[in-house]
Design a protein around this motif. Structure first.
Motif, mmCIF file in Angstrom:
data_model
loop_
_atom_site.group_PDB
_atom_site.id
_atom_site.type_symbol
_atom_site.label_atom_id
_atom_site.label_comp_id
_atom_site.label_asym_id
_atom_site.label_seq_id
_atom_site.Cartn_x
_atom_site.Cartn_y
_atom_site.Cartn_z
ATOM 1 N N THR A 136 0.832 -1.208 0.000
ATOM 2 C CA THR A 136 0.000 0.000 0.000
ATOM 3 C C THR A 136 0.865 1.255 0.000
ATOM 4 O OG1 THR A 136 -1.806 -1.142 1.140
ATOM 5 C CG2 THR A 136 -1.773 1.265 1.265
ATOM 6 N N ARG A 137 1.859 1.273 0.861
ATOM 7 C CA ARG A 137 2.738 2.451 0.944
ATOM 8 C C ARG A 137 3.480 2.693 -0.368
ATOM 9 N NH1 ARG A 137 7.144 3.888 5.658
ATOM 10 N NH2 ARG A 137 8.530 5.204 4.403
ATOM 11 N N GLU A 145 11.577 3.310 -7.128
ATOM 12 C CA GLU A 145 10.922 4.049 -6.055
ATOM 13 C C GLU A 145 9.978 3.146 -5.266
ATOM 14 O OE1 GLU A 145 9.812 6.895 -3.378
ATOM 15 O OE2 GLU A 145 11.505 6.879 -4.771
ATOM 16 N N LYS A 146 9.267 2.269 -5.956
ATOM 17 C CA LYS A 146 8.418 1.309 -5.244
ATOM 18 C C LYS A 146 9.267 0.407 -4.353
ATOM 19 C CE LYS A 146 4.693 1.163 -8.684
ATOM 20 N NZ LYS A 146 3.986 0.352 -9.705
ATOM 21 N N GLY A 147 10.405 -0.025 -4.859
ATOM 22 C CA GLY A 147 11.289 -0.854 -4.057
ATOM 23 C C GLY A 147 11.774 -0.141 -2.808
ATOM 24 N N LYS A 148 12.109 1.120 -2.938
ATOM 25 C CA LYS A 148 12.549 1.922 -1.797
ATOM 26 C C LYS A 148 11.463 2.007 -0.737
ATOM 27 C CE LYS A 148 14.120 6.602 -0.628
ATOM 28 N NZ LYS A 148 14.455 7.942 -1.175
ATOM 29 N N LEU A 194 8.844 -0.018 -0.353
ATOM 30 C CA LEU A 194 8.589 -1.353 0.190
ATOM 31 C C LEU A 194 9.532 -1.646 1.349
ATOM 32 C CD1 LEU A 194 8.135 -3.308 -3.164
ATOM 33 C CD2 LEU A 194 6.437 -3.254 -1.328
ATOM 34 N N LEU A 195 10.812 -1.392 1.157
ATOM 35 C CA LEU A 195 11.799 -1.671 2.191
ATOM 36 C C LEU A 195 11.607 -0.772 3.401
ATOM 37 C CD1 LEU A 195 14.940 -2.179 -0.060
ATOM 38 C CD2 LEU A 195 13.758 -3.936 1.264
ATOM 39 N N ALA A 196 11.305 0.485 3.177
ATOM 40 C CA ALA A 196 11.095 1.409 4.291
ATOM 41 C C ALA A 196 9.931 0.962 5.159
ATOM 42 C CB ALA A 196 10.853 2.822 3.762
ATOM 43 N N SER A 197 8.870 0.511 4.516
ATOM 44 C CA SER A 197 7.706 0.041 5.265
ATOM 45 C C SER A 197 8.033 -1.210 6.072
ATOM 46 C CB SER A 197 6.544 -0.243 4.306
ATOM 47 O OG SER A 197 5.416 -0.719 5.012
ATOM 48 N N LEU A 198 8.784 -2.130 5.478
ATOM 49 C CA LEU A 198 9.134 -3.368 6.179
ATOM 50 C C LEU A 198 10.011 -3.091 7.397
ATOM 51 C CD1 LEU A 198 9.788 -5.769 3.172
ATOM 52 C CD2 LEU A 198 7.789 -5.722 4.681
ATOM 53 N N VAL A 199 10.934 -2.149 7.288
ATOM 54 C CA VAL A 199 11.764 -1.797 8.436
ATOM 55 C C VAL A 199 10.903 -1.275 9.577
ATOM 56 C CG1 VAL A 199 13.557 -0.229 9.271
ATOM 57 C CG2 VAL A 199 13.841 -1.382 7.072
#
Length: 261
Positions: A154-155, A224-227, A229-234
């Motif tokens: 979603t993010r 940008e989506k990958g960035k 995704l990782l930020a949300s998981l952290v």
């Protein structure tokens, strides 16, 4: 709490670089074990994709949270991908035993909490490993769970549903485009394949549903989506760390691996 020293540093984005003295100084209460795979990911992503994804998530976690960052398990349960050259698997029993042995070794060294960062949804047995750890003196969790992936999607504005985006699709390609763009070969832009009716996947394998090995829409991927995704998981990991380290309260909720990354 931020990581210190070389806690968040890795070699090639895969192997942690901490020395024994740095671990002694930090005295982490929680270990993080990336679990990947060595399986086909179409013509544009490497066989090691799931391991790279798991290691990238673990690296981002270790840069923020005080964890004992372990090197990855690089071969796991990829039997459904056996029709494609290069894929290598071990049995679920072997994976189960290896993770349990690692957990026991950590326990003997004074670390009694282990979080498995799973990059391959076909590693169904990891749920059993975590389930069986209850009451053993070794606290375990499986990350990311489905709610964590949902929040991250979603993010990041991922357009493909989690069910349709099964393998080498928008999510995985986005993470590699952000973290390791040098690993992404040309062709992802034209490799979309939708196969939502996969009711006999475990019986027939992936080859019954895709010629290319891809199930998803990699054309929609972006760095940008990958960035995001990782930020949300952290951020999501913080709850798991608090729960297992005893520094907070709350429930991480049920862990559910993705359908089949």
């Amino acid at each position: 709490m931020s990581g210190s020293g070389t806690c968040g540093r890795t070699f090639g984005g895969l192997l942690p670089l901490s020395t024994t003295e740095e671990v002694r100084e930090r005295r982490p209460r929680v270990a993080v074990l990336p679990v990947g795979s060595f399986e086909q990911h179409g013509a544009y992503l490497p066989l090691v994709t799931d391991t790279v994804v798991a290691c990238t998530i673990a690296q981002e976690i270790a840069a923020v949270h005080p964890v004992h960052h372990l090197p990855p398990l690089t071969v796991s349960c990829s039997h459904e991908h056996a029709a494609w050259p290069g894929t290598v698997s071990i049995s679920a029993a072997t994976l189960h035993a290896v993770v349990r042995d690692i957990a026991e070794s950590l326990r003997r060294s004074g670390i009694e909490s282990l979080i498995l960062v799973n990059g391959h949804g076909g590693n169904y047995v990891l749920r059993n490993v975590v389930q069986e750890s209850v009451g053993t003196g070794m606290r375990m969790a499986l990350f990311p769970g489905s709610p964590d992936w949902d929040a991250a999607r979603t993010r990041a504005g991922v357009e493909t549903s989690s069910f349709s985006d099964m393998h080498a699709g928008e999510l995985e390609t986005s993470i590699l485009l952000h973290a390791h763009p040098e690993l992404v070969r040309p062709g992802y832009e034209t490799s979309d394949c939708v196969a939502d009716d996969r009711r006999h996947l475990l019986t027939l394998g992936m080859a019954a549903y895709t010629d290319s090995g891809v199930i998803g829409r990699p054309s929609k991927a972006s760095a940008e989506k990958g960035k995001q995704l990782l930020a949300s998981l952290v951020e999501s990991f913080g709850e798991y760390h608090s729960l297992l380290s005893g520094t907070g309260s709350g429930s991480a909720g049920p862990e559910h691996p993705e359908v089949n990354r």
